[in-house]
Design a protein around this motif. Sequence first.
Motif, PDB file in Angstrom:
ATOM      1  N   ASP A 182       0.841  -1.194   0.000  1.00 23.66           N
ATOM      2  CA  ASP A 182       0.000   0.000   0.000  1.00 23.66           C
ATOM      3  C   ASP A 182       0.881   1.250   0.000  1.00 23.66           C
ATOM      4  OD1 ASP A 182       0.502   0.875   2.851  1.00 23.66           O
ATOM      5  OD2 ASP A 182      -0.364  -1.096   3.246  1.00 23.66           O
ATOM      6  N   LYS A 183       0.286   2.351  -0.314  1.00 22.46           N
ATOM      7  CA  LYS A 183       1.051   3.581  -0.529  1.00 22.46           C
ATOM      8  C   LYS A 183       1.759   4.070   0.733  1.00 22.46           C
ATOM      9  CE  LYS A 183      -3.049   6.510   0.183  1.00 22.46           C
ATOM     10  NZ  LYS A 183      -3.907   7.561  -0.413  1.00 22.46           N
ATOM     11  N   ASN A 184       1.272   3.649   1.911  1.00 23.14           N
ATOM     12  CA  ASN A 184       1.883   4.119   3.157  1.00 23.14           C
ATOM     13  C   ASN A 184       3.278   3.548   3.376  1.00 23.14           C
ATOM     14  OD1 ASN A 184      -0.415   5.602   3.892  1.00 23.14           O
ATOM     15  ND2 ASN A 184      -1.383   3.790   4.798  1.00 23.14           N
ATOM     16  N   LYS A 186       5.015   1.772   0.618  1.00 21.13           N
ATOM     17  CA  LYS A 186       5.696   1.559  -0.659  1.00 21.13           C
ATOM     18  C   LYS A 186       6.969   2.401  -0.745  1.00 21.13           C
ATOM     19  CE  LYS A 186       3.259   0.812  -4.263  1.00 21.13           C
ATOM     20  NZ  LYS A 186       2.372   0.904  -5.457  1.00 21.13           N
TER      21      LYS A 186
END
Length: 439
Positions: A182-184, A186
């Motif tokens: 997830d973007k948190n 990555k």
Amino acid sequence: RVGKAVTTQPVLQTVSGAVGSGTAEATGDTTKGLLAGLATGMAPGVALATAKRAITPFPSQLTSHDKKLAKIAAEKYGIDLTPGQQTHSEGLKTFESTLAQMPRSSGPQKAIYADQRTKYNQAVLKTAGIKADDARPEVIDAARKSLGAQFDDLAARTTVKIDQRFLDDVQAVAAKYSRRLDKNVKGVFQSFVDDIHALPQTAFPKGPLAGQPPVSGRNLMPGTEYQNISSDIKIAARQASNSNPTLEVALNKLAAALDDTLERSGGITLKKEWRAVRRKWRNLLTIERAMQGGTTGSRSAADIPLGTLGKAVKAMDKSGYARGRGDLNELSRVGDFLASAVPPDSGTARRSWMTNLLSGGPVAGAALAASTGVADPGTAAMVAGAPFVLPRALQQLYMTPGIQNYLKNQAVQPGPTRETAALLAKVLAAQSAGRATEN
């Protein structure tokens, strides 16, 4: 229950009936005849139970898991358990706890527990390459310096060749896991990938760009650089073990690619040396974390806190603790067992003894007996001195090898009676029939 036992044993039924009727006829009392018949039916069971208890006076009350931990403590780590700890008998544990509080017996009893703690300390510290009886600050500081020197030595002997296979492996890991994170997190993963790609340029600025075929002698990474990036990746992976398992796996894959490159460059022996030193360092950090907790007494004695070590192991590897992963996992569970096996010292017995002594209990009683003629002066003196002598005398007898082995032995274990065995067979048969019907 006696009736059921008698009905399952024809010979016992005949004898019981004969004794009961004979007693009734001889005494003219049917109640006495009934009691005699029941006593006859009970006699074999009582005799067998008495014989079993005579052979094994204190059957183990430990769970199967605690039995395993007790065996590991005794056989693997050389921790000599007391009969109370070995059997979990409340009576024996209370007796041992009282000995630890009484005059003249308290010192030897506490020495037993202190020896257990010393052997436990030695086993825990050994995982960090430390040979010591306790974890006092100077011991921990010396261990840090020793491991630091080992890291420096390995770094000086290590040169990692950044080959195309390594770059391909990193690229494969990045392609597989980048899209799953997830973007948190990555960005965290990508930062390590970027650092690895930049290695040929940061370690040797004149080397080729990442992704290009390596030039012989120009793509070599110093051991210090390898240590820094490898440690950073593995620390980040441990920190992600609970919060983001996918990130943990991805980072561990990067670390594995780096370690594989080390093995290709320096051989499997060098890789094993790095792994061994890192493992000792991690164990040392766990021990340091554990030493921050515990009781005032354990800290002042520089003992490894029994319960706190388990918490430290969990903190270092939360997901792996339940699976038994890590050098200190088993030892932390042995520590939990020892913590529960040593009764807490409330001081009640010691205070009661001191109160009795200060109030002149034994002395006053002995003097009164002598003055009234109930006892001669010699006997009275023995009565007055008994509280000072008896605990230690009983302890010496209790600690003889023969008594210890007898109290610890588990030669006879409780088992099902004929009635319960028959009932169990019927229950199992009914369950089988039920499953067959369901199927």
